[in-house]
Design a protein around this motif. Sequence first.
Motif, short mmCIF file in Angstrom:
data_model
loop_
_atom_site.label_atom_id
_atom_site.label_comp_id
_atom_site.label_asym_id
_atom_site.label_seq_id
_atom_site.Cartn_x
_atom_site.Cartn_y
_atom_site.Cartn_z
N THR A 46 0.49 -1.24 0.01
CA THR A 46 -0.62 -0.33 -0.39
C THR A 46 0.52 1.29 0.45
OG1 THR A 46 -1.78 -1.24 1.20
CG2 THR A 46 -1.85 1.30 0.95
N MET A 47 0.61 1.91 -0.78
CA MET A 47 1.49 3.59 -1.17
C MET A 47 0.27 4.58 -1.02
SD MET A 47 4.17 2.13 -3.62
CE MET A 47 5.76 3.40 -2.52
N ARG A 48 0.54 5.75 -0.66
CA ARG A 48 -0.35 7.23 -0.10
C ARG A 48 0.10 7.68 -1.88
NH1 ARG A 48 0.80 9.98 4.85
NH2 ARG A 48 -1.02 11.74 3.87
N PHE A 49 -0.68 8.20 -2.10
CA PHE A 49 -0.12 9.66 -3.87
C PHE A 49 0.89 10.13 -3.52
CE2 PHE A 49 -0.60 12.55 -6.58
CZ PHE A 49 -1.73 12.68 -7.64
N SER A 50 1.29 10.47 -2.57
CA SER A 50 3.07 11.32 -2.91
C SER A 50 3.62 10.61 -3.18
CB SER A 50 2.91 12.44 -1.55
OG SER A 50 2.80 11.20 0.01
N ASP A 51 3.50 8.85 -1.59
CA ASP A 51 4.68 8.27 -2.24
C ASP A 51 4.56 6.69 -3.34
OD1 ASP A 51 5.41 8.41 0.34
OD2 ASP A 51 3.81 6.87 0.95
N LEU A 52 4.04 6.67 -4.70
CA LEU A 52 3.44 6.52 -5.31
C LEU A 52 4.27 7.87 -6.30
CD1 LEU A 52 0.00 4.88 -6.04
CD2 LEU A 52 2.52 3.77 -6.24
N ARG A 53 3.69 8.61 -6.74
CA ARG A 53 4.33 9.81 -7.36
C ARG A 53 6.21 10.29 -7.42
NH1 ARG A 53 3.78 16.52 -7.89
NH2 ARG A 53 4.75 16.55 -10.15
N ARG A 54 6.45 9.36 -5.97
CA ARG A 54 7.94 9.53 -5.64
C ARG A 54 8.88 9.03 -6.37
NH1 ARG A 54 7.07 11.84 -0.94
NH2 ARG A 54 6.72 10.75 0.10
N HIS A 82 -8.74 7.80 4.09
CA HIS A 82 -9.31 7.84 5.27
C HIS A 82 -9.99 9.18 6.38
CE1 HIS A 82 -6.55 4.62 6.23
NE2 HIS A 82 -5.92 4.92 5.06
N PRO A 83 -10.70 9.72 7.23
CA PRO A 83 -11.76 10.66 7.52
C PRO A 83 -10.46 11.12 8.23
CG PRO A 83 -12.40 8.57 8.26
CD PRO A 83 -11.71 8.15 7.49
N VAL A 84 -9.74 11.79 7.65
CA VAL A 84 -8.88 12.80 8.79
C VAL A 84 -7.77 13.80 7.90
CG1 VAL A 84 -8.01 10.74 10.22
CG2 VAL A 84 -6.13 11.01 7.77
N ILE A 85 -7.88 14.67 8.57
CA ILE A 85 -7.48 16.26 8.12
C ILE A 85 -5.55 16.41 8.82
CG2 ILE A 85 -7.42 18.56 8.74
CD1 ILE A 85 -9.85 18.31 8.90
N PRO A 86 -4.77 16.00 7.99
CA PRO A 86 -4.83 16.47 6.45
C PRO A 86 -5.57 15.09 6.55
CG PRO A 86 -2.83 16.25 7.08
CD PRO A 86 -3.76 16.58 7.93
N ARG A 88 -6.14 11.37 3.90
CA ARG A 88 -4.88 10.63 4.41
C ARG A 88 -5.86 9.77 2.54
NH1 ARG A 88 -2.31 6.85 8.04
NH2 ARG A 88 -1.85 5.41 5.81
N VAL A 89 -4.76 9.43 1.73
CA VAL A 89 -5.66 8.30 0.66
C VAL A 89 -4.29 7.37 0.27
CG1 VAL A 89 -6.60 7.72 -1.42
CG2 VAL A 89 -7.10 9.62 -0.31
N ASP A 90 -4.63 6.00 0.68
CA ASP A 90 -4.18 4.63 0.58
C ASP A 90 -4.17 4.35 -0.69
OD1 ASP A 90 -1.90 5.26 2.65
OD2 ASP A 90 -3.62 3.70 4.04
N TYR A 91 -3.56 3.38 -1.90
CA TYR A 91 -3.64 2.59 -3.25
C TYR A 91 -2.94 1.56 -2.52
CZ TYR A 91 -5.12 7.18 -4.56
OH TYR A 91 -5.96 8.61 -5.34
N SER A 92 -3.56 0.30 -3.10
CA SER A 92 -3.42 -0.90 -3.05
C SER A 92 -3.85 -1.28 -4.53
CB SER A 92 -3.85 -1.22 -1.71
OG SER A 92 -4.47 -2.06 -1.53
N LEU A 93 -3.56 -3.24 -4.10
CA LEU A 93 -3.64 -3.62 -5.45
C LEU A 93 -4.73 -4.27 -4.55
CD1 LEU A 93 -0.27 -5.31 -6.58
CD2 LEU A 93 -1.36 -3.52 -7.89
N THR A 94 -6.23 -4.96 -6.12
CA THR A 94 -7.19 -5.61 -5.67
C THR A 94 -6.79 -6.68 -5.68
OG1 THR A 94 -7.96 -5.47 -8.13
CG2 THR A 94 -8.70 -4.09 -6.37
N PRO A 95 -6.96 -7.75 -6.06
CA PRO A 95 -6.98 -9.28 -5.87
C PRO A 95 -7.05 -9.25 -7.63
CG PRO A 95 -8.29 -9.15 -4.05
CD PRO A 95 -8.40 -7.91 -4.76
N LEU A 96 -7.85 -8.53 -8.46
CA LEU A 96 -7.26 -8.28 -9.81
C LEU A 96 -6.55 -7.79 -10.44
CD1 LEU A 96 -8.87 -9.00 -11.73
CD2 LEU A 96 -10.39 -7.13 -12.49
N GLY A 97 -5.99 -7.05 -9.44
CA GLY A 97 -4.83 -6.23 -9.88
C GLY A 97 -3.86 -6.95 -9.30
N GLU A 98 -3.84 -7.41 -8.56
CA GLU A 98 -2.19 -8.32 -8.27
C GLU A 98 -1.45 -8.92 -8.73
OE1 GLU A 98 -0.17 -10.60 -4.79
OE2 GLU A 98 -2.28 -9.75 -4.15
#
Length: 135
Positions: A46-54, A82-86, A88-98
Amino acid sequence: MQVSVEVEPQSLPADTFDANCPTRTVLDNVTSRWAVLVLWALLDGTMRFSDLRRRVGGVSEKMLAQTLQRLERDGFVHRLAHPVIPPRVDYSLTPLGEPAARQIAGLTSWLEGQLPAVLAARASYDANRAAGASR
């Protein structure tokens, strides 16, 4: 309000060589330069948007967002906001994506190993074309 859309399964088998086959759009989405790199990167977890961009050097914020949306729509990537401030959005592979990402990782790893041969073939091709043009 969420809208639920029922999708009828295709009655005909998929044929990617057929110009009207829906696999063409999926193939475009999965094999774009940025999608290949995003799927490969997400194999690490799992990665956050900013981690993926880097991780995916050279991708603009806009292209990464569009790529992630297409991959999420096709069911390859899961987006968890995630319902937080600031925010936070996480991205991960699905069972189809892996498994798709593993196939891509195999191809890209193979390409990395073949890079010297590819570069030699390019140099040879370019030299032959230049020699032919000078005649």
